[in-house]
Motif scaffolding. Structure first.
Motif, PDB file in Angstrom:
ATOM      1  N   THR A   1       0.887  -1.201  -0.043  1.00 42.37           N
ATOM      2  CA  THR A   1       0.161   0.070  -0.287  1.00 42.37           C
ATOM      3  C   THR A   1       0.695   1.349  -0.693  1.00 42.37           C
ATOM      4  OG1 THR A   1      -1.474  -1.116   1.440  1.00 42.37           O
ATOM      5  CG2 THR A   1      -1.497   1.155   1.034  1.00 42.37           C
ATOM      6  N   SER A   2       0.312   2.128  -0.886  1.00 39.07           N
ATOM      7  CA  SER A   2       1.194   3.567  -0.584  1.00 39.07           C
ATOM      8  C   SER A   2       0.629   4.717  -1.426  1.00 39.07           C
ATOM      9  CB  SER A   2       2.441   3.178  -1.741  1.00 39.07           C
ATOM     10  OG  SER A   2       1.453   3.374  -3.321  1.00 39.07           O
ATOM     11  N   PHE A   3       0.714   5.639  -0.494  1.00 38.35           N
ATOM     12  CA  PHE A   3       0.570   6.884  -0.796  1.00 38.35           C
ATOM     13  C   PHE A   3       1.126   7.585  -1.996  1.00 38.35           C
ATOM     14  CE2 PHE A   3      -0.161  11.667   0.903  1.00 38.35           C
ATOM     15  CZ  PHE A   3      -1.719  11.332   0.880  1.00 38.35           C
ATOM     16  N   GLN A   4      -0.263   7.869  -3.324  1.00 38.67           N
ATOM     17  CA  GLN A   4       0.660   8.057  -4.636  1.00 38.67           C
ATOM     18  C   GLN A   4       0.054   9.285  -4.704  1.00 38.67           C
ATOM     19  OE1 GLN A   4       0.147   4.762  -7.451  1.00 38.67           O
ATOM     20  NE2 GLN A   4       1.627   3.353  -6.342  1.00 38.67           N
ATOM     21  N   ARG A   5      -0.248   9.748  -4.171  1.00 36.48           N
ATOM     22  CA  ARG A   5      -1.125  11.146  -5.287  1.00 36.48           C
ATOM     23  C   ARG A   5      -1.307  12.546  -4.277  1.00 36.48           C
ATOM     24  NH1 ARG A   5      -5.070   9.916 -10.161  1.00 36.48           N
ATOM     25  NH2 ARG A   5      -3.395   7.964 -10.999  1.00 36.48           N
ATOM     26  N   ALA A   6      -1.285  12.746  -4.340  1.00 36.79           N
ATOM     27  CA  ALA A   6      -1.331  14.658  -2.862  1.00 36.79           C
ATOM     28  C   ALA A   6      -1.347  15.650  -3.805  1.00 36.79           C
ATOM     29  CB  ALA A   6      -0.761  14.606  -1.878  1.00 36.79           C
ATOM     30  N   TYR A   7      -1.849  16.967  -4.446  1.00 37.09           N
ATOM     31  CA  TYR A   7      -1.849  17.895  -4.629  1.00 37.09           C
ATOM     32  C   TYR A   7      -3.013  18.738  -4.177  1.00 37.09           C
ATOM     33  CZ  TYR A   7      -4.796  15.787  -8.308  1.00 37.09           C
ATOM     34  OH  TYR A   7      -6.541  14.899  -9.308  1.00 37.09           O
ATOM     35  N   LEU A   8      -2.661  19.928  -5.205  1.00 37.18           N
ATOM     36  CA  LEU A   8      -4.128  20.855  -4.730  1.00 37.18           C
ATOM     37  C   LEU A   8      -3.964  20.881  -6.251  1.00 37.18           C
ATOM     38  CD1 LEU A   8      -2.642  23.774  -2.538  1.00 37.18           C
ATOM     39  CD2 LEU A   8      -4.477  22.530  -2.004  1.00 37.18           C
ATOM     40  N   ASP A   9      -5.785  21.149  -5.959  1.00 37.10           N
ATOM     41  CA  ASP A   9      -6.149  21.638  -7.696  1.00 37.10           C
ATOM     42  C   ASP A   9      -7.086  22.375  -7.916  1.00 37.10           C
ATOM     43  OD1 ASP A   9      -7.553  22.061 -10.043  1.00 37.10           O
ATOM     44  OD2 ASP A   9      -7.127  19.705 -10.446  1.00 37.10           O
ATOM     45  N   GLY A  10      -6.621  24.212  -8.451  1.00 36.78           N
ATOM     46  CA  GLY A  10      -7.828  25.606  -8.202  1.00 36.78           C
ATOM     47  C   GLY A  10      -8.160  26.011  -9.142  1.00 36.78           C
ATOM     48  N   ASN A  11      -8.562  27.352  -9.370  1.00 38.73           N
ATOM     49  CA  ASN A  11      -8.443  28.070  -9.909  1.00 38.73           C
ATOM     50  C   ASN A  11      -7.851  29.689  -9.252  1.00 38.73           C
ATOM     51  OD1 ASN A  11      -9.554  26.486 -12.642  1.00 38.73           O
ATOM     52  ND2 ASN A  11     -10.910  26.373 -10.976  1.00 38.73           N
ATOM     53  N   ILE A  12      -6.798  30.557 -10.061  1.00 36.85           N
ATOM     54  CA  ILE A  12      -7.309  31.596 -10.149  1.00 36.85           C
ATOM     55  C   ILE A  12      -7.143  32.162 -11.126  1.00 36.85           C
ATOM     56  CG2 ILE A  12      -5.144  33.443  -9.558  1.00 36.85           C
ATOM     57  CD1 ILE A  12      -3.629  31.809  -8.171  1.00 36.85           C
ATOM     58  N   GLY A  13      -8.850  33.507 -11.462  1.00 35.85           N
ATOM     59  CA  GLY A  13      -8.621  33.585 -12.412  1.00 35.85           C
ATOM     60  C   GLY A  13      -9.501  32.759 -13.682  1.00 35.85           C
ATOM     61  N   VAL A  14      -8.666  32.699 -14.728  1.00 36.74           N
ATOM     62  CA  VAL A  14      -9.214  31.785 -15.677  1.00 36.74           C
ATOM     63  C   VAL A  14      -7.962  31.360 -15.710  1.00 36.74           C
ATOM     64  CG1 VAL A  14     -10.068  33.176 -16.914  1.00 36.74           C
ATOM     65  CG2 VAL A  14      -7.423  32.948 -17.587  1.00 36.74           C
TER      66      VAL A  14
END
Length: 427
Positions: A176-189
């Motif tokens: 078992t492994s921790f394979q993804r960890a990220y922020l996803d978002g928008n600043i304006g367009v």
């Protein structure tokens, strides 16, 4: 379910029972205790009567009918997405096609989704050295946790567990492994991803695996421009045999220590176009296709959809001047053509599709391919051959798929035939 629930909803919304409004229903006397509430909800378009002009307040109501009333109340702004009525009828609202962001969150703003894939690969056909076991099977489970930071940003992480039942990685334990960890978002367009996420380059013909990176994407009209910078992170080593091509042979920390990628794409009607440029430094030849050093790869591709059919073509060009290793490819370009018909949709039981691809890729056009065939066994020379397959949705969120590959080395008599099958269950 009685229509008295409608009156309770009216009270919860603060609609006074004595509120003045014209009576739209012939069977609702002016002296009834709920006269004002029902009349006001009707005037707001939240509740409807029957074609004969009656309300039938004592008639039993289904949950689906009640959900329709809640949906109208949402649309009119009479209630908010965090109202208890919305939570109570979340499933029915979803079936009605009403998407409410707050319904898709847990109480602590975290949503848990996932998928389970059981796969089997048989590679008994062909002539390849160092392939190891001819059959491999495993069960892969992925759990995605999505936390809402605010209206514009969310955090995504993914845990993966693999159990190997047959093949080179077979053992009594799972990993078992921790394979993804990220922020996803928008600043304006601008859309921004930052952290460890999956990066697909040129439809997976160049790269399809994890990266530790930051990516920016901005749309303009029907087109978009994206750019990414970071490290091509550790790969899935399922089925790995490897060739000891350099001092990094035992180092599985990364596919490439550093990469840059840019993509320009867009659509014109049913035609999708995209061009990419990728530069990968310090490629680890022990865990890709035998190449060591740096790589520069350009691609241009197009996909056209005509009814149920989709056709595609891509040209790839690599620069192997800085590549070294036990093998040196004489062919630094390639192409991929594809054809698809329909396609299985997880939400539509009985839906199905067929697909086929033909590959002719020199080794300098590949960093880590997306396919389930044995592309990485043609060390340093690239490959050519075809893939055919089909998929079928057996039940909602249960999709079966079968793929067959017949691949050959571009400069040797190496040959690999692979049958891949899988069942994916999503939740």
């Amino acid at each position: 379910m009685k229509k008295s629930l409608v009156f309770a909803m009216a009270m919860a919304l603060g609609v006074s029972a004595t509120a003045f409004a014209a009576n739209p229903f012939s069977d609702l006397p002016a002296g009834h205790w709920a006269y004002g509430a029902v009349a006001k909800l009707a005037a707001a378009g939240v509740v409807d009567g029957y074609p004969d002009g009656t309300f039938k307040g004592d008639k039993t109501m289904t949950r689906y009918e009640m959900a329709q009333i809640v949906a109208k109340a949402l649309a009119k702004g009479a209630i908010g997405a965090d109202d208890k009525l919305v939570s109570e009828f979340a499933d029915e609202l979803d079936n009605l096609g009403v998407r409410v962001a707050k319904l898709e969150k847990n109480a602590d703003n975290v949503k848990i989704t996932g998928n389970v894939r059981a796969s089997y690969r048989d590679s008994s056909g062909g002539k390849l050295k160092g392939v190891g076991d001819k059959s491999q099977s495993r069960l892969r489970t992925r759990l995605f946790l999505t936390g809402e930071v605010n209206d514009n940003w969310h955090y995504v992480s993914m845990l993966e567990n693999n159990q190997y039942f047959q093949g080179e990685n077979e053992s009594g334990d799972s990993d078992t492994s921790f394979q993804r960890a990220y922020l996803d978002g928008n600043i304006g367009v601008w859309n921004i991803q930052a952290g460890r996420f999956n990066k697909t380059i040129a439809e997976g013909n160049v790269y399809d695996n994890r990266v530790d990176a930051v990516q920016f994407k901005v749309p303009f009209g029907q087109a978009y421009l994206s750019a990414a910078y970071g490290k091509m992170a550790s790969k899935d080593v399922y089925g790995y045999t490897g060739y000891l091509t350099n001092s990094k042979a035992g180092d599985r920390d990364s596919v490439a220590d550093k990469f840059w990628n840019a993509e320009l794409g867009g659509n014109i009607g049913n035609l999708d176009l995209a061009a990419t440029y990728t530069k990968a430094d310090d490629i680890n030849g022990a865990i890709d296709n035998g190449l060591v050093g740096d790589a520069k790869i350009w691609t241009v591709g197009a996909n056209y959809k005509a009814g149920d059919f989709k056709i595609g073509a891509m040209y790839l060009k690599g620069d192997d001047d800085t590549l070294t290793g036990a093998y040196k490819s004489n062919d630094d370009d390639g192409y991929v053509v594809s054809l698809g018909y329909k396609g299985a949709a997880a939400s539509k039981p009985g839906s199905w599709g067929l697909f086929a691809k033909y590959y002719d890729q020199g080794a300098p056009t590949i960093v880590y391919h997306t396919m389930n065939g044995l592309w990485d066994k043609f060390t340093g020379e690239g490959f050519k051959g075809y893939q055919v397959g089909g998929n079928l949705t057996l039940a909602k969120n249960m999709v079966a798929q079968v793929e067959y590959y017949d691949l050959k080395g571009k400069e040797s008599d190496a040959h690999a035939r692979t049958l891949w099958s899988q069942m994916v269950v999503t939740f």
